[in-house]
Design an enzyme around this catalytic site. Structure first.
Site, PDB file in Angstrom:
ATOM      1  N   THR A 127      49.303  84.081  29.227  1.00 28.96           N
ATOM      2  CA  THR A 127      49.308  85.054  30.337  1.00 28.96           C
ATOM      3  C   THR A 127      47.950  85.201  30.975  1.00 28.96           C
ATOM      4  OG1 THR A 127      51.145  86.289  29.406  1.00 28.96           O
ATOM      5  CG2 THR A 127      49.665  87.518  30.841  1.00 28.96           C
TER       6      THR A 127
ATOM      7  N   TYR B  56      56.222  86.975  35.322  1.00 25.00           N
ATOM      8  CA  TYR B  56      55.238  86.053  35.898  1.00 25.00           C
ATOM      9  C   TYR B  56      55.395  84.717  35.190  1.00 25.00           C
ATOM     10  CZ  TYR B  56      53.191  87.396  31.509  1.00 25.00           C
ATOM     11  OH  TYR B  56      53.023  87.652  30.172  1.00 25.00           O
TER      12      TYR B  56
ATOM     13  N   THR C 254      49.440  85.339  24.121  1.00 22.58           N
ATOM     14  CA  THR C 254      49.389  86.404  23.099  1.00 22.58           C
ATOM     15  C   THR C 254      50.474  86.239  22.033  1.00 22.58           C
ATOM     16  OG1 THR C 254      50.853  87.788  24.425  1.00 22.58           O
ATOM     17  CG2 THR C 254      48.458  88.064  24.740  1.00 22.58           C
ATOM     18  N   ASP C 255      51.551  85.490  22.335  1.00 25.61           N
ATOM     19  CA  ASP C 255      52.684  85.440  21.395  1.00 25.61           C
ATOM     20  C   ASP C 255      52.299  84.883  20.024  1.00 25.61           C
ATOM     21  OD1 ASP C 255      55.576  84.826  23.572  1.00 25.61           O
ATOM     22  OD2 ASP C 255      54.053  86.395  23.503  1.00 25.61           O
TER      23      ASP C 255
ATOM     24  N   LYS D  44      50.164  90.980  17.079  1.00 24.70           N
ATOM     25  CA  LYS D  44      50.716  91.556  18.311  1.00 24.70           C
ATOM     26  C   LYS D  44      51.831  92.499  17.880  1.00 24.70           C
ATOM     27  CE  LYS D  44      52.787  90.239  22.759  1.00 24.70           C
ATOM     28  NZ  LYS D  44      53.157  89.077  23.618  1.00 24.70           N
TER      29      LYS D  44
ATOM     30  N   GLU E 185      59.426  94.184  -6.898  1.00 19.08           N
ATOM     31  CA  GLU E 185      60.847  94.024  -6.504  1.00 19.08           C
ATOM     32  C   GLU E 185      61.509  92.807  -7.148  1.00 19.08           C
ATOM     33  OE1 GLU E 185      61.433  97.442  -4.294  1.00 19.08           O
ATOM     34  OE2 GLU E 185      62.854  95.896  -4.953  1.00 19.08           O
TER      35      GLU E 185
HETATM   36  N1  DAS Z   1      54.440  83.669  26.719  1.00 17.19           N
HETATM   37  C1  DAS Z   1      53.247  84.375  26.315  1.00 17.19           C
HETATM   38  C2  DAS Z   1      52.306  83.404  25.594  1.00 17.19           C
HETATM   39  O1  DAS Z   1      51.920  82.396  26.201  1.00 17.19           O
HETATM   40  C3  DAS Z   1      52.499  84.953  27.450  1.00 17.19           C
HETATM   41  C4  DAS Z   1      51.326  85.744  26.923  1.00 17.19           C
HETATM   42  O2  DAS Z   1      51.556  86.907  26.601  1.00 17.19           O
HETATM   43  O3  DAS Z   1      50.222  85.222  26.797  1.00 17.19           O
HETATM   44  O4  DAS Z   1      51.966  83.708  24.458  1.00 17.19           O
END
Ligand code: DAS
Length: 360
Positions: free
Chosen positions: A44, A58, A124-125, A197, A317
């Site tokens: 992103t 986007y 970010t994923d 995240k 557990e």
């Molecule tokens: N699809 C997500 C990624 O590329 C977009 C982001 O949040 O960066 O990890």
């Protein structure tokens, strides 16, 4: 008033000298600045939306690194920055091959005397997995900072520019050395090991249950703690000696759990299976025998938890000693998978694996 030729020549010489010394002063100042290399992989932070109102809709991985850097002239006052486009992908599509290639590039740059710090722009994923991987395998004390953004640069109140400015600030800072791979998001400096995240649609998305290491505000770092787990220069793992990563996958625990996933991964030949159990890494009674059979085939069974915080207690557990299973400590399933892959490049001994999960 006319100036005689000799006086004009002298004035020109004086002016030329002044300009020359100003230019050399600028060149010397830049040469004195730390050199930070920005490795761009997509996400992103390189995304673009149709309108400024599109903060969540986007296309990721569109803007090239030179445009990202050109859009942030303020970096000139922080460091001498150079950029490389390593990939241009959304990070949910990262593979082990991407991790290896990126790790090798970071390792090579970290050995260069003219490189003081490294920034990786990333989606970010899976940012948390890449940050932890680099934390485990890049043998350097130089600052390595992974950064992303929750909104594309085209959106109102985009977060990428400040996140990137902060990342370069930290990567250029001597006081960031030796703290392991770092993540700068939303004014915070997080440990690449601890951070995940945790919110999928807000800018304050990245959290660690143990808290941030510090903050970066207006180009200055404020540190409050340092990592205690092994990392980077103190790691026993080295990307320069890792040429492939073994198959490690994850099964999720839930009500009415069945063994279809476990059997499928067993047939597929995984080398370790992360079990993201309910509660404190609990395993449904109907799944225990399948996991024991998997262990009997020489596959490592590693108990993590779907519950994000806390840590899995060994022999609580499940009788891990009796079943010869490993517990993932406080690592979330996706992080436990990264450590298991790296650890299996060195050992397939479950007691050694457990030591590694305590130490990293
Ligand atoms: N699809 C997500 C990624 O590329 C977009 C982001 O949040 O960066 O990890």
């Amino acid at each position: 008033m006319r100036i005689s030729p000799p006086a004009a020549t002298a004035a020109h010489r004086w002016l030329a000298g002044l300009l020359l010394s100003a230019a050399s002063a600028v060149a010397m100042a830049q040469a004195a600045q730390p050199h930070v290399v920005v490795l761009a992989t997509g996400g992103t932070i390189a995304g673009a939306g149709a309108s400024a109102a599109n903060s969540a809709t986007y296309a990721a991985a569109k803007v090239p690194v030179d445009k990202l850097l050109a859009g942030l002239p303020e970096l000139a006052s922080v460091a001498r920055v150079s950029g490389e486009q390593v990939f241009q992908i959304a990070s949910e599509s990262f593979t082990n091959e991407h991790l290896l290639k990126l790790g090798q590039r970071v390792s090579a740059l970290s050995k260069q005397a003219d490189v003081d710090g490294i920034v990786i722009t990333h989606g970010t994923d899976t940012l948390e997995e890449t940050a932890y991987f680099l934390n485990l395998v890049v043998r350097t004390n130089k600052p390595i900072v992974v950064v992303g953004s929750m909104r594309p640069g085209t959106a109102l109140s985009a977060d990428g520019a400040l996140n990137l400015y902060d990342a370069v600030t930290v990567a250029a800072s001597k006081d960031a050395a030796g703290k392991g791979v770092l993540v700068t998001m939303n004014d915070e400096i997080q440990s690449g090991r601890d951070v995940s995240k945790t919110i999928n649609i807000k800018t304050e998305a990245f959290k660690s249950q143990w808290g941030p290491l510090g903050m970066v505000v207006e180009g200055k770092n404020y540190w409050f703690r340092a990592p205690v787990k092994r990392h980077t220069a103190n790691s026993e793992f080295n990307i320069d000696e890792i040429h492939a990563l073994p198959a490690v996958d994850i099964v999720y625990g839930y009500s009415n759990m069945n063994t279809t996933g476990i059997e499928a991964y067993s047939k597929a030949g995984v080398k370790a299976l992360i079990h993201a159990g309910t509660g404190n890494g609990s395993v449904a009674a109907q799944a225990v025998d399948s996991l024991k059979a998997l262990r009997g085939k020489g596959v490592q069974v590693i108990r993590s938890a779907r519950v994000p915080d806390g840590f899995v207690l060994r022999n609580a557990e499940q009788p891990d000693d009796k079943y010869d299973w490993v517990v993932a400590h406080d690592l979330r399933p996706q992080k436990a998978r990264i450590l298991a892959m790296v650890a299996l490049t060195k050992t397939n001994d479950s007691k050694e694996l457990q030591r590694i999960f305590w130490e990293y």
